[in-house]
Design an enzyme around this catalytic site. Structure first.
Site, PDB file in Angstrom:
ATOM      1  N   ASN A 101       0.871  -1.174   0.000  1.00 17.95           N
ATOM      2  CA  ASN A 101       0.000   0.000   0.000  1.00 17.95           C
ATOM      3  C   ASN A 101       0.910   1.226   0.000  1.00 17.95           C
ATOM      4  OD1 ASN A 101      -1.748   2.082   0.576  1.00 17.95           O
ATOM      5  ND2 ASN A 101      -2.293   1.362   2.624  1.00 17.95           N
ATOM      6  N   TRP A 102       0.950   1.910  -1.141  1.00 16.79           N
ATOM      7  CA  TRP A 102       1.892   3.039  -1.263  1.00 16.79           C
ATOM      8  C   TRP A 102       1.334   4.324  -0.654  1.00 16.79           C
ATOM      9  CZ3 TRP A 102       3.920   2.411  -7.042  1.00 16.79           C
ATOM     10  CH2 TRP A 102       4.557   1.166  -7.152  1.00 16.79           C
TER      11      TRP A 102
ATOM     12  N   HIS B 112      -9.339   0.597   5.449  1.00 16.16           N
ATOM     13  CA  HIS B 112      -8.015   0.807   6.050  1.00 16.16           C
ATOM     14  C   HIS B 112      -8.171   1.682   7.291  1.00 16.16           C
ATOM     15  CE1 HIS B 112      -3.929   2.218   6.660  1.00 16.16           C
ATOM     16  NE2 HIS B 112      -3.557   1.121   6.025  1.00 16.16           N
TER      17      HIS B 112
ATOM     18  N   GLU C  41      -4.879  -5.510  10.870  1.00 19.74           N
ATOM     19  CA  GLU C  41      -3.890  -4.457  11.052  1.00 19.74           C
ATOM     20  C   GLU C  41      -4.140  -3.742  12.380  1.00 19.74           C
ATOM     21  OE1 GLU C  41      -2.163  -3.164   7.042  1.00 19.74           O
ATOM     22  OE2 GLU C  41      -3.974  -2.001   7.335  1.00 19.74           O
TER      23      GLU C  41
ATOM     24  N   SER D 198       3.832  -2.507  10.393  1.00 16.19           N
ATOM     25  CA  SER D 198       5.296  -2.497  10.516  1.00 16.19           C
ATOM     26  C   SER D 198       5.931  -3.841  10.139  1.00 16.19           C
ATOM     27  CB  SER D 198       5.722  -2.059  11.917  1.00 16.19           C
ATOM     28  OG  SER D 198       5.218  -0.756  12.188  1.00 16.19           O
TER      29      SER D 198
ATOM     30  N   GLY E  91       2.949  -1.222   4.351  1.00 18.63           N
ATOM     31  CA  GLY E  91       2.951   0.204   4.061  1.00 18.63           C
ATOM     32  C   GLY E  91       4.371   0.694   3.826  1.00 18.63           C
ATOM     33  N   GLY E  92       5.021   1.139   4.887  1.00 23.21           N
ATOM     34  CA  GLY E  92       6.353   1.762   4.785  1.00 23.21           C
ATOM     35  C   GLY E  92       7.354   0.936   3.980  1.00 23.21           C
TER      36      GLY E  92
HETATM   37  C1  PEP Z   1      -0.598  -0.168   6.319  1.00 23.85           C
HETATM   38  O1  PEP Z   1      -0.762   1.019   6.222  1.00 23.85           O
HETATM   39  O2  PEP Z   1      -1.446  -0.941   5.862  1.00 23.85           O
HETATM   40  C2  PEP Z   1       0.602  -0.636   6.999  1.00 23.85           C
HETATM   41  C3  PEP Z   1       0.623  -1.856   7.445  1.00 23.85           C
HETATM   42  O3  PEP Z   1       1.621   0.264   7.157  1.00 23.85           O
HETATM   43  P1  PEP Z   1       3.084  -0.043   7.780  1.00 23.85           P
HETATM   44  O4  PEP Z   1       3.600  -1.289   7.114  1.00 23.85           O
HETATM   45  O5  PEP Z   1       3.898   1.166   7.429  1.00 23.85           O
HETATM   46  O6  PEP Z   1       2.906  -0.225   9.236  1.00 23.85           O
END
Ligand code: PEP
Length: 249
Positions: free
Chosen positions: A9-10, A94, A166, A212, A233-234
């Site tokens: 997910n950008w 989300h 999540e 994360s 995400g990141g």
């Molecule tokens: C997300 O936004 O779906 C996510 C899991 O972000 P991150 O990996 O940065 O925690």
């Protein structure tokens, strides 16, 4: 045996040229990858990225969509417009949509129904806030979001749904759930699905973990029996950090 589904997910990152460059790198690095893949660029980069991933093993995802097919919805993007661009999967519910933009379960359910009615795959995100976890309500929150998000969805339609657990306190914070804590919720959500749709549907549904997830922690999470992939995400913003997760077996 469920196949891992690794999705990026950008969010609100990357100009069109930056998105094109990352998509091109991923097409190469994931070409022979063992898992199912999706990348979800911003709306502005969908068209450009669609041309790059077309015919590859990477599905094109969108990060959100409107509750309605068309009409007076300033600033929204419809399912028809997403399909026009070759979108195959849409992320719905989300935590940033739920908590910053105040989307509730009824609204998310409307989107889930509309996306499925138009043949898109859905990643339905669920997850508790830190205070809900600390109050011992993590399972109850995830159960409610699952049941309400899937209200009115048939067993046949469920085949196109992935659930992403999540925990909100783990998203973008660097605080990852332990594999044991994540597994407990995944197993619980699978039980909820069994109650709603039966054992076979529960065995088949993909439940991703998100929060994360990185190269350093993905193996421990994915080793758990009910964790079937990741919504990233990141670490999805660079080929160097996404590829090792995506190639995890
Ligand atoms: C997300 O936004 O779906 C996510 C899991 O972000 P991150 O990996 O940065 O925690």
């Amino acid at each position: 045996m469920r196949q891992y589904f690794i999705a990026g997910n950008w969010k609100m990152h990357k100009t069109v040229p930056e998105a094109q460059a990352l998509a091109q790198e991923l097409v190469k690095s994931l070409k022979d990858g063992p898992n199912k893949y999706m990348i979800a660029p911003s709306f502005t980069a969908l068209d450009a990225v669609s041309k790059i991933v077309k015919g590859t093993n990477i599905l094109l995802g969108a990060q959100n969509m409107s509750t309605d097919e068309q009409g007076a919805h300033t600033g929204e993007v419809s399912v028809l417009q997403l399909k026009d661009l070759g979108v195959q999967v849409v992320i719905l519910g989300h935590s940033e949509r739920r908590h910053i933009y105040k989307e509730d379960d009824a609204m998310i359910n409307k989107k889930v129904k509309l996306a499925l009615a138009h043949g898109l795959e859905v990643i339905l995100c669920i997850g508790e806030l830190l205070e809900e976890r600390e109050a011992g309500k993590a399972e109850a929150v995830c159960e409610e979001q699952t049941r309400k998000g899937l209200e009115g969805i048939s067993a046949e339609e469920l085949k196109k749904v992935t659930i992403a657990y999540e925990p909100v306190w783990a998203i973008g914070t660097g605080k990852v759930a332990t594999p044991e804590d994540a597994e407990a919720i995944h197993a619980y959500v699978r039980k909820v699905i069994a109650d709603m749709y039966g054992k076979e549907a529960a065995e088949n549904i993909i439940i991703q973990y998100g929060g994360s997830m990185k190269a350093e922690n993905c193996a421990g999470l994915l080793a758990k029996p009910d964790i079937d992939g990741g919504l990233i995400g990141g670490a999805a913003l660079k080929a160097d950090t996404f590829t090792p997760i995506a190639l995890c077996k």
